[in-house]
Scaffold this motif. Structure first.
Motif, short mmCIF file in Angstrom:
data_model
loop_
_atom_site.label_atom_id
_atom_site.label_comp_id
_atom_site.label_asym_id
_atom_site.label_seq_id
_atom_site.Cartn_x
_atom_site.Cartn_y
_atom_site.Cartn_z
N LEU A 55 0.82 -1.21 0.00
CA LEU A 55 0.00 0.00 0.00
C LEU A 55 0.85 1.27 0.00
CD1 LEU A 55 -2.82 -1.09 2.46
CD2 LEU A 55 -3.01 -0.81 -0.01
N ILE A 56 1.97 1.24 0.72
CA ILE A 56 2.83 2.42 0.72
C ILE A 56 3.49 2.58 -0.65
CG2 ILE A 56 5.06 1.46 1.47
CD1 ILE A 56 3.47 4.46 3.15
N ARG A 57 3.79 1.46 -1.30
CA ARG A 57 4.35 1.53 -2.65
C ARG A 57 3.32 2.06 -3.64
NH1 ARG A 57 5.54 -3.24 -6.78
NH2 ARG A 57 6.95 -2.17 -8.21
N MET A 58 2.08 1.62 -3.48
CA MET A 58 1.01 2.12 -4.34
C MET A 58 0.87 3.64 -4.19
SD MET A 58 -3.09 1.32 -4.12
CE MET A 58 -2.97 -0.42 -4.56
N HIS A 59 0.90 4.10 -2.96
CA HIS A 59 0.80 5.53 -2.69
C HIS A 59 1.95 6.28 -3.35
CE1 HIS A 59 -0.02 9.25 -0.72
NE2 HIS A 59 0.79 9.11 0.31
N PHE A 60 3.16 5.75 -3.22
CA PHE A 60 4.36 6.35 -3.80
C PHE A 60 4.24 6.44 -5.31
CE2 PHE A 60 8.70 6.19 -5.41
CZ PHE A 60 9.39 7.04 -4.57
N HIS A 61 3.89 5.33 -5.95
CA HIS A 61 3.81 5.30 -7.41
C HIS A 61 2.67 6.18 -7.92
CE1 HIS A 61 6.39 1.67 -8.72
NE2 HIS A 61 6.85 2.16 -7.58
N ASP A 62 1.60 6.27 -7.17
CA ASP A 62 0.51 7.13 -7.59
C ASP A 62 0.92 8.60 -7.54
OD1 ASP A 62 -2.23 7.84 -8.28
OD2 ASP A 62 -2.43 8.49 -6.20
N ALA A 151 0.26 5.17 -19.38
CA ALA A 151 1.33 4.27 -18.97
C ALA A 151 2.72 4.87 -19.14
CB ALA A 151 1.23 2.95 -19.74
N PHE A 152 2.94 5.56 -20.24
CA PHE A 152 4.28 6.08 -20.55
C PHE A 152 4.80 7.00 -19.45
CE2 PHE A 152 7.08 9.28 -22.44
CZ PHE A 152 8.08 8.45 -22.96
N ASP A 153 3.91 7.71 -18.79
CA ASP A 153 4.33 8.65 -17.75
C ASP A 153 5.11 7.97 -16.64
OD1 ASP A 153 3.05 10.66 -19.13
OD2 ASP A 153 1.24 10.61 -17.90
N THR A 154 4.84 6.70 -16.40
CA THR A 154 5.50 6.00 -15.30
C THR A 154 7.00 5.85 -15.54
OG1 THR A 154 5.14 3.78 -16.24
CG2 THR A 154 3.38 4.70 -14.86
N PHE A 155 7.40 5.72 -16.79
CA PHE A 155 8.81 5.48 -17.09
C PHE A 155 9.68 6.72 -16.87
CE2 PHE A 155 6.42 2.45 -19.71
CZ PHE A 155 6.98 1.26 -19.29
N THR A 156 9.08 7.87 -17.01
CA THR A 156 9.86 9.10 -16.90
C THR A 156 9.77 9.75 -15.53
OG1 THR A 156 7.98 10.38 -17.76
CG2 THR A 156 9.59 9.58 -19.36
#
Length: 324
Positions: A55-62, A151-156
């Motif tokens: 859940l903390i990782r989800m929060h971070f990635h979001d 999706a592309f936004d996650t890579f940058t």
């Protein structure tokens, strides 16, 4: 008063209001919301403590992509025409989506259309860390949910396991965070796990010649090769990032860093910069209470990244889809 809003002259005519996050945002509109979330987290995280790290990782990635707006939860958006963040490679191993969906359904049953998915993620992440004995921090609410997810936004934008310190610093600066936040927030790896594929290049082919990463402790690398990540292409095996202490929110992750036993290149990178190394040593020399306080402050900063408030975005009825 539902939230603290700043109203600007002519903008009122256009119906545009900018609101700030505030503690107790739902105290009148949905007074039981935070208790509902906390009770469900308390009931289930102890049964599956690994969900706290998820859940903390989800929060971070979001938060690192388009701000803390639950864009990570979307299955599809009407405007993107592309794969959403959820399906991107950095997010394919994230767990806990069903958990957030359940929380949303409980809150919706109490107060339909009031509490955002973005606030639910933020509150659940905090509450789950508290359940496993970690620090608590104030979570001001009033976030609204985003309408776009690409999706592309996650890579940058999301810090990657193979990033060096220069790239890591730039990605955090872009979000209003600094090197101290980087070191402190990395401490969550004390309860995390990693897929072998996230660091297997350090074991099998670091420089393209079938070699190990010389900055990774040799004994530890050999142990990982022989007992855990036994093939270069293993994408299923999980390894504790803080072996022997992965269920305790402590500072042993930083001790491992100084022993050259951080799994990711991004972990190792923290020891190669004078500023981040100083913060590591300061954390280890200080008290656990002080580290908890620093972690809480950095989490509060992260939880404010590019939030949508007021009339921006929406309050989704279903976290996986924008409202029709």
């Amino acid at each position: 008063m539902k939230g603290v809003c700043l109203i600007f002259g002519v903008l009122v005519i256009l119906g545009s209001v900018r609101c700030e996050l505030t503690t107790g945002f739902y105290s009148h509109s949905c007074p039981k919301a935070e208790k509902i979330i906390q009770d469900y987290v308390n009931q289930h995280i102890l049964k599956v403590p690994s969900l706290a790290a998820a859940l903390i990782r989800m929060h971070f990635h979001d938060c690192f992509v388009r701000g803390c707006d639950a864009s990570l939860l979307l299955n599809v958006t009407p405007t993107s025409g592309n794969q959403t963040e959820k399906g991107a490679i950095p997010n394919q191993t994230i767990l806990g989506f069903d958990f957030i969906d359940k929380l949303k359904s409980l809150v919706e049953a109490e107060c339909p259309g009031v509490v955002s998915c973005a606030d639910i993620i933020t509150l659940a992440a905090r509450d789950s860390i508290v359940v496993i004995g970690g620090p608590s921090w104030k979570v001001p609410t009033g976030r609204r949910d985003g309408l776009i997810s690409i999706a592309f936004d996650t890579f940058t934008q999301i810090p990657a396991p193979f990033d060096n310190i220069t790239i890591l610093q730039q990605k955090l600066v872009n979000k209003g965070l600094d090197l101290k936040d980087l070191v402190v927030l990395s401490g969550v790896h004390t309860i995390g796990v990693a897929h072998c594929s996230s660091f297997s290049n350090r074991l099998y082919n670091f420089s393209g010649r079938g070699d190990q990463d010389p900055t990774l402790d040799g004994e530890y690398a050999n142990n990982l090769r022989s007992r855990k990540c036994t093939t270069p292409n293993d994408s299923t095996t999980l390894v504790e990032m803080d072996p022997g202490s992965s269920k305790t929110f402590d500072r042993s992750y930083y001790t491992l860093l100084l022993k050259r036993r951080g799994l990711f290149q991004s972990d190792s990178a923290l020891t190669k910069n004078a500023t981040t190394l100083k913060y590591i040593n300061k954390i280890l020399k200080g008290s656990l209470k002080k580290f908890y306080k620093q972690f809480a402050l950095s989490m509060q900063k992260m939880g404010r990244i590019d939030v949508k408030t007021g009339s921006a975005g929406e309050i989704r009825r279903n976290c996986a889809f924008v409202n029709s």
